[in-house]
Design an enzyme around this catalytic site. Structure first.
Site, PDB file in Angstrom:
ATOM      1  N   LYS A 257      18.012  -8.122   3.426  1.00 40.29           N
ATOM      2  CA  LYS A 257      19.295  -7.262   2.873  1.00 40.29           C
ATOM      3  C   LYS A 257      20.465  -8.154   2.648  1.00 40.29           C
ATOM      4  O   LYS A 257      20.926  -7.905   1.751  1.00 40.29           O
ATOM      5  CB  LYS A 257      19.490  -6.280   3.911  1.00 40.29           C
ATOM      6  CG  LYS A 257      18.594  -5.068   4.150  1.00 40.29           C
ATOM      7  CD  LYS A 257      18.816  -4.195   5.198  1.00 40.29           C
ATOM      8  CE  LYS A 257      18.085  -4.666   6.514  1.00 40.29           C
ATOM      9  NZ  LYS A 257      16.731  -3.854   6.943  1.00 40.29           N
TER      10      LYS A 257
ATOM     11  N   LYS B  23      22.295  -1.105   3.739  1.00 37.91           N
ATOM     12  CA  LYS B  23      21.713  -0.627   2.872  1.00 37.91           C
ATOM     13  C   LYS B  23      22.568   0.116   1.906  1.00 37.91           C
ATOM     14  O   LYS B  23      22.236   0.531   0.722  1.00 37.91           O
ATOM     15  CB  LYS B  23      20.666   0.461   3.529  1.00 37.91           C
ATOM     16  CG  LYS B  23      19.526  -0.450   4.076  1.00 37.91           C
ATOM     17  CD  LYS B  23      18.651   0.285   5.080  1.00 37.91           C
ATOM     18  CE  LYS B  23      17.726  -0.442   5.764  1.00 37.91           C
ATOM     19  NZ  LYS B  23      16.954   0.039   6.851  1.00 37.91           N
TER      20      LYS B  23
HETATM   21  N1  HSE Z   1      15.642  -2.005  11.352  1.00 32.43           N
HETATM   22  C1  HSE Z   1      15.193  -1.340   9.982  1.00 32.43           C
HETATM   23  C2  HSE Z   1      15.227   0.121  10.398  1.00 32.43           C
HETATM   24  C3  HSE Z   1      13.910  -1.875   9.567  1.00 32.43           C
HETATM   25  O1  HSE Z   1      14.851   0.640  11.593  1.00 32.43           O
HETATM   26  O2  HSE Z   1      14.990   0.958   9.490  1.00 32.43           O
HETATM   27  C4  HSE Z   1      14.018  -1.651   7.901  1.00 32.43           C
HETATM   28  O3  HSE Z   1      14.962  -2.121   7.389  1.00 32.43           O
END
Ligand code: HSE
Length: 346
Positions: free
Chosen positions: A127, A226
């Site tokens: 990311k 995200k």
């Molecule tokens: N740590 C992230 C989650 C992993 O728990 O969604 C995927 O990006």
């Protein structure tokens, strides 16, 4: 098309793709005219190998499963680091799946830039580089006549970005809102069943959902990265990674969860991005009490979901895994096949 692939990093995600490639090789040749050789694997911890005529992927995978490293592989050139592998091997497709610092995006940003400058296609699931520098990297790819894809950065192999970028192109997306972090959704689900926050987090780590430092999950920074990627690439925003307000789940107590349920609600960590009347885009990450009748309220465990609100097709929701070896490995494959399709037409 024929691709020579180099894996930069051979951890869980890289191994996930390797398993899929081994299983699907004939199917991919036959159905998509996709032919490949894995010519290099370079991992700072596990070791590195390069052979211009192709490495044996099954043997690499078996070694890493048995010994945790690639040291005994024994065929080809051993020990090239990531940059030498990117610059000097005959790979024309670089898979950037190395460990990366989410705050600085390094070393992945340097890997991606080096690959693009050397006119090599890049696919990544990290990311950091996309949240921090997507425009610069896409420009660099264009300038060098190659492609860069990053579907796996949001909802892993669940095609959330491609849905917005391709299928809903022209639908007039006004808003995106969803559960984009599996760890926190898992914790909230388990707390509702009576588990303590600490135990639920520990389980999420053991099951491999959490980031290396789970602060990024529980404080909302992973979800923030995200939604910034999604807003910037699907909705045309130009947000910097730290701009939107961000609150995680650490202040939600077991009592809050029980009380909300009694009132017909469920706490969820929601990431959202919305186009305002003046055309600007607001994004945020925060816990929200969602009515149990809302589709997002019933997304439980590590599952992720994202709803696009659009002008012409109303709300469209996609639900699926947001992490995991095979789902994230598959995200790399979907991008690779996209590049294969595009490049074949040139
Ligand atoms: N740590 C992230 C989650 C992993 O728990 O969604 C995927 O990006």
């Amino acid at each position: 098309m024929e691709f020579n692939i180099a894996f930069i990093g051979f951890g869980v995600v890289g191994q996930g793709l390797a398993e899929i490639l081994i299983e699907q090789e004939e199917f991919l040749k036959k159905n998509y005219d996709f032919h490949f050789k894995v010519v290099a694997v370079s991992d700072t911890m596990k070791g590195s190998w390069y052979k211009r005529t192709g490495l044996d992927l099954k043997k690499l995978l078996a070694l890493v499963k048995e010994n945790g490293n690639l040291k005994g592989y024994g065929e080809g050139i051993e020990g090239w680091d990531s940059l030498k592998t990117i610059e000097e091997t005959n790979a024309n497709l670089i898979l950037e799946v190395a460990w990366t610092d989410l705050k600085t995006g390094e070393p992945a940003i340097t890997h991606v830039k080096t690959a693009l400058k050397n006119k090599k296609h890049v696919v990544l699931t990290n990311k950091g580089p996309i949240a921090l520098a997507v425009r610069e990297l896409l420009d660099l790819a264009k300038k060098n006549g190659v492609e860069m894809r990053y579907e796996g950065t949001v909802l892993s192999g669940t095609p959330a970005l491609n849905l917005g970028l391709n299928n809903l192109a022209g639908a007039g997306i006004t808003k995106a809102m969803g559960i984009v972090n599996g760890t926190t959704n898992y914790i909230l689900t388990e707390m509702e069943k009576g588990m303590s926050y600490e135990d639920a987090l520990k389980q999420a780590q053991e099951l491999g959902y959490a980031e290396a430092d789970p602060t990024a999950d529980v404080e909302g920074f992973d979800a923030l990265g995200k939604i910034v990627i999604l807003a910037n690439t699907v909705m045309g925003a130009n947000l910097s990674k730290d701009e939107p307000p961000c609150e995680g789940i650490t202040k939600i107590t077991a009592e809050d969860i029980v009380k909300a349920k009694e009132e017909g609600f469920r706490w969820k960590l929601i990431a959202g991005a919305e186009i305002k009347k003046d055309g600007s885009i607001d994004a945020y990450v925060r816990p929200e009490k969602i009515p149990l009748t809302h589709p997002l309220a019933n997304i439980m465990g590590p599952t992720n979901a994202l709803t696009y609100s659009t002008k012409y097709v109303s709300d469209v929701t996609i639900v699926g895994p947001g992490a995991g070896k095979l789902p994230t490995g598959f995200a790399l494959l979907t991008d690779i096949l996209d590049i294969n399709r595009l490049v074949s037409k040139r």
